[in-house]
Design a protein around this motif. Structure first.
Motif, PDB file in Angstrom:
ATOM      1  N   GLN A 205      35.225  17.418 117.487  1.00 18.53           N
ATOM      2  CA  GLN A 205      34.203  17.222 118.513  1.00 18.53           C
ATOM      3  C   GLN A 205      32.847  16.834 117.921  1.00 18.53           C
ATOM      4  OE1 GLN A 205      34.555  17.605 122.094  1.00 18.53           O
ATOM      5  NE2 GLN A 205      36.665  17.275 121.393  1.00 18.53           N
ATOM      6  N   THR A 206      32.647  17.096 116.623  1.00 19.10           N
ATOM      7  CA  THR A 206      31.384  16.744 115.959  1.00 19.10           C
ATOM      8  C   THR A 206      31.694  15.794 114.799  1.00 19.10           C
ATOM      9  OG1 THR A 206      31.424  18.517 114.304  1.00 19.10           O
ATOM     10  CG2 THR A 206      30.545  19.068 116.501  1.00 19.10           C
ATOM     11  N   ASP A 207      30.654  15.424 114.060  1.00 15.26           N
ATOM     12  CA  ASP A 207      30.855  14.543 112.911  1.00 15.26           C
ATOM     13  C   ASP A 207      31.017  15.329 111.607  1.00 15.26           C
ATOM     14  OD1 ASP A 207      28.286  15.462 112.610  1.00 15.26           O
ATOM     15  OD2 ASP A 207      27.349  13.489 112.407  1.00 15.26           O
ATOM     16  N   GLU A 208      31.329  16.616 111.722  1.00 18.02           N
ATOM     17  CA  GLU A 208      31.570  17.437 110.539  1.00 18.02           C
ATOM     18  C   GLU A 208      33.069  17.443 110.200  1.00 18.02           C
ATOM     19  OE1 GLU A 208      29.955  21.232 111.665  1.00 18.02           O
ATOM     20  OE2 GLU A 208      28.053  20.778 110.679  1.00 18.02           O
ATOM     21  N   TRP A 209      33.354  17.806 108.935  1.00 20.67           N
ATOM     22  CA  TRP A 209      34.735  17.743 108.463  1.00 20.67           C
ATOM     23  C   TRP A 209      35.106  18.972 107.644  1.00 20.67           C
ATOM     24  CZ3 TRP A 209      37.606  13.772 110.259  1.00 20.67           C
ATOM     25  CH2 TRP A 209      36.927  12.649 110.725  1.00 20.67           C
TER      26      TRP A 209
ATOM     27  N   GLY B 108      36.376  17.947 112.443  1.00 23.64           N
ATOM     28  CA  GLY B 108      37.562  17.170 112.183  1.00 23.64           C
ATOM     29  C   GLY B 108      38.249  17.617 110.913  1.00 23.64           C
ATOM     30  N   LEU B 109      39.489  17.145 110.739  1.00 25.93           N
ATOM     31  CA  LEU B 109      40.272  17.414 109.536  1.00 25.93           C
ATOM     32  C   LEU B 109      40.413  16.122 108.749  1.00 25.93           C
ATOM     33  CD1 LEU B 109      42.172  19.086 107.738  1.00 25.93           C
ATOM     34  CD2 LEU B 109      44.030  18.516 109.340  1.00 25.93           C
ATOM     35  N   ARG B 110      39.999  16.156 107.502  1.00 22.69           N
ATOM     36  CA  ARG B 110      40.158  15.010 106.597  1.00 22.69           C
ATOM     37  C   ARG B 110      41.191  15.392 105.539  1.00 22.69           C
ATOM     38  NH1 ARG B 110      34.831  12.337 104.812  1.00 22.69           N
ATOM     39  NH2 ARG B 110      35.233  11.326 106.830  1.00 22.69           N
ATOM     40  N   VAL B 111      42.311  14.714 105.546  1.00 25.02           N
ATOM     41  CA  VAL B 111      43.390  14.966 104.586  1.00 25.02           C
ATOM     42  C   VAL B 111      43.254  13.968 103.443  1.00 25.02           C
ATOM     43  CG1 VAL B 111      45.892  14.926 104.255  1.00 25.02           C
ATOM     44  CG2 VAL B 111      44.916  15.903 106.351  1.00 25.02           C
ATOM     45  N   MET B 112      43.230  14.483 102.204  1.00 21.02           N
ATOM     46  CA  MET B 112      43.002  13.614 101.055  1.00 21.02           C
ATOM     47  C   MET B 112      44.032  13.884  99.972  1.00 21.02           C
ATOM     48  SD  MET B 112      38.845  13.470 100.741  1.00 21.02           S
ATOM     49  CE  MET B 112      38.994  11.872  99.935  1.00 21.02           C
ATOM     50  N   PHE B 113      44.591  12.792  99.460  1.00 21.31           N
ATOM     51  CA  PHE B 113      45.520  12.857  98.337  1.00 21.31           C
ATOM     52  C   PHE B 113      44.864  12.148  97.153  1.00 21.31           C
ATOM     53  CE2 PHE B 113      48.307  12.838 102.138  1.00 21.31           C
ATOM     54  CZ  PHE B 113      48.932  14.076 101.949  1.00 21.31           C
ATOM     55  N   PHE B 114      44.484  12.918  96.145  1.00 24.94           N
ATOM     56  CA  PHE B 114      43.827  12.377  94.955  1.00 24.94           C
ATOM     57  C   PHE B 114      44.852  12.102  93.856  1.00 24.94           C
ATOM     58  CE2 PHE B 114      40.304  15.021  96.757  1.00 24.94           C
ATOM     59  CZ  PHE B 114      39.405  13.984  96.979  1.00 24.94           C
ATOM     60  N   SER B 115      44.437  11.270  92.890  1.00 30.26           N
ATOM     61  CA  SER B 115      45.252  11.093  91.688  1.00 30.26           C
ATOM     62  C   SER B 115      44.331  11.102  90.457  1.00 30.26           C
ATOM     63  CB  SER B 115      46.077   9.810  91.742  1.00 30.26           C
ATOM     64  OG  SER B 115      47.139   9.881  90.803  1.00 30.26           O
ATOM     65  N   VAL B 116      44.931  10.864  89.310  1.00 33.29           N
ATOM     66  CA  VAL B 116      44.285  11.074  87.995  1.00 33.29           C
ATOM     67  C   VAL B 116      43.516  12.402  87.959  1.00 33.29           C
ATOM     68  CG1 VAL B 116      44.226   8.872  86.793  1.00 33.29           C
ATOM     69  CG2 VAL B 116      42.651   9.187  88.651  1.00 33.29           C
ATOM     70  N   GLU B 117      44.036  13.389  88.666  1.00 32.60           N
ATOM     71  CA  GLU B 117      43.473  14.742  88.571  1.00 32.60           C
ATOM     72  C   GLU B 117      43.749  15.312  87.195  1.00 32.60           C
ATOM     73  OE1 GLU B 117      43.709  19.205  88.820  1.00 32.60           O
ATOM     74  OE2 GLU B 117      45.229  17.743  88.240  1.00 32.60           O
ATOM     75  N   GLU B 118      44.954  15.069  86.685  1.00 23.49           N
ATOM     76  CA  GLU B 118      45.313  15.590  85.368  1.00 23.49           C
ATOM     77  C   GLU B 118      44.535  14.902  84.248  1.00 23.49           C
ATOM     78  OE1 GLU B 118      47.070  18.148  85.100  1.00 23.49           O
ATOM     79  OE2 GLU B 118      48.500  18.272  86.750  1.00 23.49           O
ATOM     80  N   TRP B 119      43.822  13.833  84.590  1.00 30.93           N
ATOM     81  CA  TRP B 119      43.041  13.080  83.622  1.00 30.93           C
ATOM     82  C   TRP B 119      41.558  13.358  83.895  1.00 30.93           C
ATOM     83  CZ3 TRP B 119      45.455   7.828  81.944  1.00 30.93           C
ATOM     84  CH2 TRP B 119      46.850   7.903  81.972  1.00 30.93           C
TER      85      TRP B 119
END
Length: 423
Positions: free
Chosen positions: A224-228, A271-282
């Motif tokens: 409902q807002t612009d927050e995440w 809101g819900l922001r779903v994020m899949f990161f990579s090069v985390e191990e680096w």
């Protein structure tokens, strides 16, 4: 702060959670820059699309310094060879190899480096791998940096699992460095300091380096807002096994939580922001680039990052709260209201993507299993034993239910409550 009974029921009965986990493990170890990593990204896209056909998401390019190990050997005194594994981004040796004496510094604490500072230069430093999910752990990258700072010409780290080498990142980005290998505990014992002096070994490492690119996947479900509230997990792993606990568990749990909560988010405050990161191990590269690119106004709109990394392999869950004391009562209250036990650990630990959010001023937690438990299956992360058989379905479902409860409560928390999280 109790999760809606309908949502809880859907999550408890979601058979896709275990299917997703096994399919992620089937992709392989997901080392950055490999086809295994690409297969995992394709799988994530397909599973999110199946659950939310209208949400195509977006991909953020992540350029990084690519690296590939072509070969590595470790020749022991007497001419025998021992198994070894090049640490990510290690530099190569000359084709003839690097021959030097080995100085064993045990754990590799700052005190041990200081006590032996006159003996380290021009030698190869040997240290031991530590349980990463524990208070007081000294990370491998810090030991590597201390070895370099004291003039070492090479770096060896003995693993935790009998008969097996250990993987991990050296922490080097590009440019100067020293050759770095993971070895077995038995090999480390053979290289311990003797009364006759320092044993001598020969290391050979061949690598290839050059510009590379991966991605960060983002799926926004507005409130409902612009927050995440950001729910994240890292895709990449290592090539010794399936990287099942680290981080197939986190990926599967994020998929299940997004599947259950996404139809509800439009009614919620944030809101819900779903994020899949990579090069985390680096060295946490993907999330570092994302947070660095955020403006101050965008950072202020992120109320909380809930980062899932190695959330099964033990029934005991902990939330690393990154120094944000104000978030701890909220977390403990939600856990208690949902019949779950949760430990909070306050000091900032830079061992996953939550750390970049935290250092950017955004309240951030890492949910992890087996913290401070040397008998948990998590002790074999970064070894060939990080396989799906170490994960119980009940553990993965428990972590998923707690995550859903935390995310739903965070999305609905009133502004005063959210403001306290930044304390």
């Amino acid at each position: 702060m109790r999760l809606d009974a309908g949502l809880m029921g859907r999550l408890a009965a979601d058979e896709a959670l275990w299917r997703d986990f096994n399919d992620i493990c089937d992709c392989g170890g997901r080392l950055s820059g490999t086809q295994s990593e690409k297969r995992a990204f394709a799988l994530l896209r397909e599973r999110v699309r199946a659950a939310s056909p209208a949400n195509s998401g977006r991909s953020i390019p992540v350029p990084y310094n690519g690296w590939q190990a072509k070969s590595a050997t470790l020749k022991l005194p007497g001419g025998t060879f021992a198994p070894c594994h090049p640490l990510v981004r290690t530099i190569a040796t000359p084709s003839s190899g690097l021959t030097a004496e080995v100085i064993d510094l045990g754990r590799g604490t700052p005190d041990e480096f200081e006590a032996h500072k006159a003996e380290i230069a021009e030698r190869i430093v040997l240290v031991r791998h530590e349980l990463m999910f524990a208070a007081g752990t000294i990370h491998r990258r810090r030991k590597y940096d201390m070895a370099r700072a004291h003039g070492a010409v090479g770096f060896l780290i003995g693993g935790p699992l009998a008969g097996h080498v250990v993987a991990g990142s050296s922490g080097r980005d590009s440019g100067e460095g020293i050759p770095a290998l993971g070895i077995s505990p038995e090999t480390a014992a053979k290289l311990a300091r003797r009364s006759t002096g320092f044993p001598s070994v020969t290391i050979t490492v061949e690598t290839a380096e050059g510009p590379a690119e991966t991605e960060t996947l983002v799926y926004d479900y507005p409130g409902q807002t612009d927050e995440w509230v950001v729910l994240s997990a890292h895709v990449d792993g290592h090539d010794l096994a399936e990287s099942a606990m680290d981080n197939g568990t986190g990926l599967a749990a994020v998929l299940a939580v997004a599947r259950a909560l996404s139809p509800e988010v439009a009614k919620w405050r944030r809101g819900l922001r779903v994020m899949f990161f990579s090069v985390e191990e680096w060295a946490l590269t993907g999330s570092a680039q994302y947070v660095k690119a955020l403006g101050e106004a965008e950072r202020a709109k992120i109320a909380l990052n809930v980062n899932l990394d190695s959330v099964a392999g033990s029934p005991n869950l902990a939330a690393l709260t990154s120094g944000f004391a104000g978030v701890e009562p909220f977390l403990l209250g939600v856990a208690e209201a949902n019949g779950q036990s949760l430990r909070t650990v306050r000091p900032l630990m830079t061992n996953s993507d939550h750390a970049n959010f935290a250092t950017g001023g955004i309240p951030a937690i890492r949910l992890v299993a087996g913290f401070d438990d040397p008998n948990a299956h998590l002790r074999v992360v970064l070894t060939p034993a990080d396989t799906r058989d170490k994960v119980a379905q009940s553990e993965l479902r428990q972590a998923t239910l707690l995550t859903a409860a935390l995310v739903a409560a965070a999305c609905n928390a009133d502004p005063d409550e959210a403001a306290r999280w930044r304390a």
